[in-house]
Design a protein around this motif. Structure first.
Motif, PDB file in Angstrom:
ATOM      1  N   PRO A   1      17.113  37.719  -3.543  1.00  0.00           N
ATOM      2  CA  PRO A   1      16.363  38.007  -2.199  1.00  0.00           C
ATOM      3  C   PRO A   1      14.835  38.259  -2.118  1.00  0.00           C
ATOM      4  CG  PRO A   1      18.456  39.148  -2.081  1.00  0.00           C
ATOM      5  CD  PRO A   1      18.229  38.898  -3.695  1.00  0.00           C
TER       6      PRO A   1
ATOM      7  N   SER B   1      25.748  31.059  -2.582  1.00  0.00           N
ATOM      8  CA  SER B   1      24.658  31.211  -1.606  1.00  0.00           C
ATOM      9  C   SER B   1      24.898  32.070  -0.434  1.00  0.00           C
ATOM     10  CB  SER B   1      24.241  29.715  -1.180  1.00  0.00           C
ATOM     11  OG  SER B   1      23.597  28.803  -2.319  1.00  0.00           O
TER      12      SER B   1
ATOM     13  N   THR C   1      23.046  35.623   0.487  1.00  0.00           N
ATOM     14  CA  THR C   1      22.560  35.828   1.861  1.00  0.00           C
ATOM     15  C   THR C   1      23.060  37.134   2.724  1.00  0.00           C
ATOM     16  OG1 THR C   1      22.054  33.476   1.737  1.00  0.00           O
ATOM     17  CG2 THR C   1      22.170  34.756   3.961  1.00  0.00           C
ATOM     18  N   GLU C   2      24.388  37.414   2.375  1.00  0.00           N
ATOM     19  CA  GLU C   2      24.938  38.194   2.777  1.00  0.00           C
ATOM     20  C   GLU C   2      25.056  39.728   2.212  1.00  0.00           C
ATOM     21  OE1 GLU C   2      29.088  36.726   3.202  1.00  0.00           O
ATOM     22  OE2 GLU C   2      28.438  35.262   4.764  1.00  0.00           O
TER      23      GLU C   2
ATOM     24  N   LEU D   1      17.887  27.851  -0.862  1.00  0.00           N
ATOM     25  CA  LEU D   1      17.555  29.384  -0.965  1.00  0.00           C
ATOM     26  C   LEU D   1      16.052  29.745  -0.793  1.00  0.00           C
ATOM     27  CD1 LEU D   1      20.330  30.381  -3.388  1.00  0.00           C
ATOM     28  CD2 LEU D   1      20.507  30.817  -1.022  1.00  0.00           C
TER      29      LEU D   1
ATOM     30  N   ARG E   1      14.967  29.285   2.784  1.00  0.00           N
ATOM     31  CA  ARG E   1      15.557  30.262   3.526  1.00  0.00           C
ATOM     32  C   ARG E   1      14.754  31.675   3.250  1.00  0.00           C
ATOM     33  NH1 ARG E   1      21.892  29.614   2.585  1.00  0.00           N
ATOM     34  NH2 ARG E   1      21.872  27.040   2.887  1.00  0.00           N
TER      35      ARG E   1
ATOM     36  N   MET F   1      14.289  33.009   0.068  1.00  0.00           N
ATOM     37  CA  MET F   1      14.802  33.782  -0.974  1.00  0.00           C
ATOM     38  C   MET F   1      13.696  33.537  -2.277  1.00  0.00           C
ATOM     39  SD  MET F   1      17.795  35.179  -0.644  1.00  0.00           S
ATOM     40  CE  MET F   1      19.016  35.153   0.474  1.00  0.00           C
TER      41      MET F   1
END
Length: 344
Positions: free
Chosen positions: A131, A188, A192-193, A209, A212, A214
């Motif tokens: 992240p 993935s 994300t979670e 990723l 998004r 990351m």
């Protein structure tokens, strides 16, 4: 009362009718021969096994859209397969003539008596993603963290990362990281979670990723370079059998030429990427751009003695860490793993 015609006259007319029929048949045969002579030579055929949304399917679509195969007299017959194991089985069973796989698998098959051989397809490889706000700043920071790994414990990206950590950092990631192996889409989603701290995954998923938000922590290409291996060494390629290649050399040459032309289109044309966007699975323009750029970076530019020797060195390193489960009984790259006629 009707008069009967002399028999000789009737027989003569029959003879003339027979001659006329023969002449018509001869004319028809000659016409067919002329048409056949004027037609192009019979097409070569190559049956290609590919995965839905896989990068090979992108390339095949570009070839078809631009007629890069047909204009050279080649017919490509694609067969959609469910996954890499299905593709390997299809090739070994003779259902297809060509698939994409890696030279580790090819070498193992040859060591066990097979006759498969490899032609470069891509040097794109996976990477380590975290992240954007993650406190992890380097590979050593993975200790004690929840690490998701695409594939299995024998995945080549995982083995290369372990080699890098062991050689350059003096640690074995097989112990300190809390490892989970799985399918890239699931990993993935878990990242994300927040259910994973980092994932080591295949390059298309790295690209998505990153789109998004990351952060790519480390590239497997970086690990290769640190190990003295060219970062752009092709690891995946087109795989065919030696026997098929010998029997279909012209078709294979045309296919390889068509793939290189398709790569030239994909390297130069952003519009072509817009056209194939549905095939890539990109959720939005940002993902498409990341996939486009990563694909372009992975187009092989060189394939000769230097690259083959580097592959042999990497094979020995991977055999050392992966052991028999990875390479079987052959600790060195099997002779003939790479199709000798393809160099550039």
């Amino acid at each position: 009362m009707s008069r009967r015609r002399p028999r000789a006259v009737v027989l003569g007319e029959a003879f003339e009718g027979s001659n006329l029929l023969i002449l018509r048949v001869i004319s028809l045969v000659l016409a067919v021969v002329c048409i056949a002579d004027a037609a192009p030579a019979a097409e070569g055929v190559i049956r290609v096994g590919s995965l839905r949304y896989g990068t090979l399917s992108w390339q095949l679509d570009v070839i078809a859209n631009h007629g890069l195969d047909r204009k050279e007299g080649l017919k490509i017959e694609p067969l959609e397969l469910a996954g890499a194991p299905s593709a390997q089985l299809a090739l070994q069973a003779g259902r297809v003539d060509l698939i994409v796989s890696d030279w580790l698998w090819v070498s193992r098959q040859r060591a066990e008596g097979g006759d498969l051989t490899f032609i470069p397809f891509s040097s794109a490889i996976g990477g380590l993603v975290v992240p954007s706000a993650s406190p992890i700043r380097n590979v050593a920071g993975l200790a004690g963290k929840r690490l998701g790994i695409a594939g299995s414990a024998l995945d080549k990206s995982w083995l290369v990362l372990r080699l890098f950590a062991r050689t350059g950092l003096g640690i074995d990631l097989d112990a300190p990281a809390v490892r989970s192996f799985g399918a890239p889409p699931l990993l993935s989603a878990a990242l994300t979670e927040g259910r994973l701290d980092a994932v080591l995954t295949y390059w298309p998923f790295v690209a998505k990723l990153e789109a998004r938000g990351m952060r790519r922590l480390f590239s497997i290409g970086d690990a290769l370079a640190a190990l003295g291996i060219p970062a752009d060494l092709p690891l995946t390629g087109y795989v065919v059998s030696d026997r098929w290649a010998d029997d279909n050399q012209t078709a294979l040459d045309i296919f390889v030429g068509a793939t290189r032309q398709a790569n030239a289109v994909l390297a130069a044309s952003d519009a072509e990427w817009e056209r194939i966007a549905p095939l890539t699975g990109a959720a939005d323009p940002a993902e498409l751009i990341k996939l486009r750029d990563a694909y372009r970076d992975g187009i092989p530019r060189r394939w000769g003695v230097v690259e083959r020797e580097a592959a042999a060195r990497l094979y020995r390193l991977l055999a050392d860490i992966g052991g028999a489960p990875l390479v079987g009984s052959s600790p060195t790259l099997a002779s003939g793993t790479f199709l000798d006629s393809v160099r550039y």
